[in-house]
Motif scaffolding. Structure first.
Motif, PDB file in Angstrom:
ATOM      1  N   GLU A  17       5.219   2.834   6.217  1.00 52.46           N
ATOM      2  CA  GLU A  17       5.082   2.640   4.800  1.00 52.46           C
ATOM      3  C   GLU A  17       5.744   3.741   3.995  1.00 52.46           C
ATOM      4  O   GLU A  17       6.344   3.288   3.094  1.00 52.46           O
ATOM      5  N   THR A  18       5.731   5.059   4.180  1.00 48.57           N
ATOM      6  CA  THR A  18       6.246   6.143   3.373  1.00 48.57           C
ATOM      7  C   THR A  18       7.747   5.957   3.545  1.00 48.57           C
ATOM      8  O   THR A  18       8.545   6.111   2.487  1.00 48.57           O
ATOM      9  N   ALA A  19       8.237   5.640   4.787  1.00 46.88           N
ATOM     10  CA  ALA A  19       9.792   5.518   4.837  1.00 46.88           C
ATOM     11  C   ALA A  19      10.259   4.440   4.280  1.00 46.88           C
ATOM     12  O   ALA A  19      11.215   4.711   3.564  1.00 46.88           O
ATOM     13  N   TYR A  20       9.659   3.259   4.291  1.00 50.49           N
ATOM     14  CA  TYR A  20       9.824   2.235   3.567  1.00 50.49           C
ATOM     15  C   TYR A  20       9.970   2.485   1.989  1.00 50.49           C
ATOM     16  O   TYR A  20      10.845   2.069   1.324  1.00 50.49           O
ATOM     17  N   GLN A  21       8.835   3.241   1.487  1.00 49.85           N
ATOM     18  CA  GLN A  21       8.748   3.479  -0.008  1.00 49.85           C
ATOM     19  C   GLN A  21       9.797   4.372  -0.371  1.00 49.85           C
ATOM     20  O   GLN A  21      10.405   4.214  -1.216  1.00 49.85           O
ATOM     21  N   ALA A  22      10.016   5.215   0.511  1.00 46.91           N
ATOM     22  CA  ALA A  22      11.266   6.305   0.192  1.00 46.91           C
ATOM     23  C   ALA A  22      12.457   5.793  -0.026  1.00 46.91           C
ATOM     24  O   ALA A  22      13.203   5.948  -0.922  1.00 46.91           O
ATOM     25  N   ILE A  23      12.884   4.824   1.166  1.00 52.10           N
ATOM     26  CA  ILE A  23      14.338   4.127   0.883  1.00 52.10           C
ATOM     27  C   ILE A  23      14.389   3.341  -0.309  1.00 52.10           C
ATOM     28  O   ILE A  23      15.420   3.192  -1.022  1.00 52.10           O
ATOM     29  N   ARG A  24      13.211   2.643  -0.267  1.00 51.05           N
ATOM     30  CA  ARG A  24      13.102   1.388  -1.401  1.00 51.05           C
ATOM     31  C   ARG A  24      13.208   2.217  -2.818  1.00 51.05           C
ATOM     32  O   ARG A  24      14.192   1.908  -3.700  1.00 51.05           O
ATOM     33  N   ASP A  25      12.637   3.383  -2.967  1.00 51.22           N
ATOM     34  CA  ASP A  25      12.726   4.047  -4.295  1.00 51.22           C
ATOM     35  C   ASP A  25      14.044   4.710  -4.425  1.00 51.22           C
ATOM     36  O   ASP A  25      14.533   4.687  -5.670  1.00 51.22           O
ATOM     37  N   ALA A  26      14.341   5.002  -3.494  1.00 54.80           N
ATOM     38  CA  ALA A  26      16.212   5.613  -3.559  1.00 54.80           C
ATOM     39  C   ALA A  26      17.106   4.561  -4.086  1.00 54.80           C
ATOM     40  O   ALA A  26      17.934   4.825  -4.653  1.00 54.80           O
TER      41      ALA A  26
END
Length: 223
Positions: A17-26
């Motif tokens: 989830e955090t990997a997804y959120q980090a890439i999405r936000d970037a």
């Protein structure tokens, strides 16, 4: 592929989830630009995770329309697609209308105060020309009714389509008449407080329709 300089952002318990959120936000904030090729090794180094959660995150982002892949050839940040954003705007508007309709009968004084606080932060960010803070506060404002409606389907749909809108807003933030949204938010709060669900729904619809001029702007070409 340039990536943020921080390292090891992802805790072991929330890798996917955090990997997804980090890439999405970037992608949404423009750190990873439209058309930019994504390199698994660089993402792994940036996030401090193995390749598996990165690939899973990219698969989710492809389903959302934020990433494009051609197996064995490339993975890149999707170019801005105004037609897709128009579709997302229609869907998100409908979901926020539904959230408000279902939430109004149950909103507490604490939740109404939270809406006022989010709108005050939104206005402050606009005065300071802080696009990131303004969009975050706007999300906080609308998320109060989304949470209060307790409709998981609404939240799921919004989580899929809202990033497409926010991405285009960031690119053209200076063209938005955001200060008008402050007054619209105040009206939504007043109608919610009065228990006027349909009035609040109409005000919410008008608020999200302020994005329409933005959707008539052609995005910059990808490099």
């Amino acid at each position: 592929m340039p990536v943020p300089q921080s390292r090891g952002l992802v805790s072991r318990s929330l890798l996917r989830e955090t990997a997804y959120q980090a890439i999405r936000d970037a992608i949404v904030d423009g750190t990873l630009a439209p058309g930019e090729r994504l390199n698994d090794a660089a993402l792994v180094e940036w996030l401090g995770v193995s390749r598996t959660p990165v690939r899973e995150a990219l698969t989710r982002l492809e389903q959302m329309g934020l990433v494009q892949t051609k197996p064995g050839r490339y993975t890149l940040v999707s170019p801005l697609d105004v037609r897709a954003v128009r579709n997302a705007q229609s869907v998100t508007t409908a979901m926020h209308e539904l959230a408000v309709r279902e939430a109004v009968p149950h909103l507490s004084a604490t939740e109404l105060d939270a809406m006022r606080d989010a709108n005050a932060r939104f206005a402050h960010a606009l005065r300071g020309n802080d696009a990131a803070a303004a969009l975050a506060a706007d999300d906080d404002f609308h998320n109060i009714t989304v949470t209060a409606c307790a409709n998981d389907a609404v939240r799921t749909v919004l989580e899929q389509f809202t990033p497409l809108l926010r991405r285009l807003e960031r690119v053209h933030f200076s063209s938005l008449s955001g200060r008008g949204s402050v007054a619209q938010h105040e009206r939504i709060i007043s109608l919610c407080e009065a228990g006027d669900a349909e009035g609040a729904v109409a005000a919410t619809r008008a608020n999200w329709q302020t994005l329409r001029p933005l959707l008539d702007i052609s995005p910059p070409e990808s490099p």
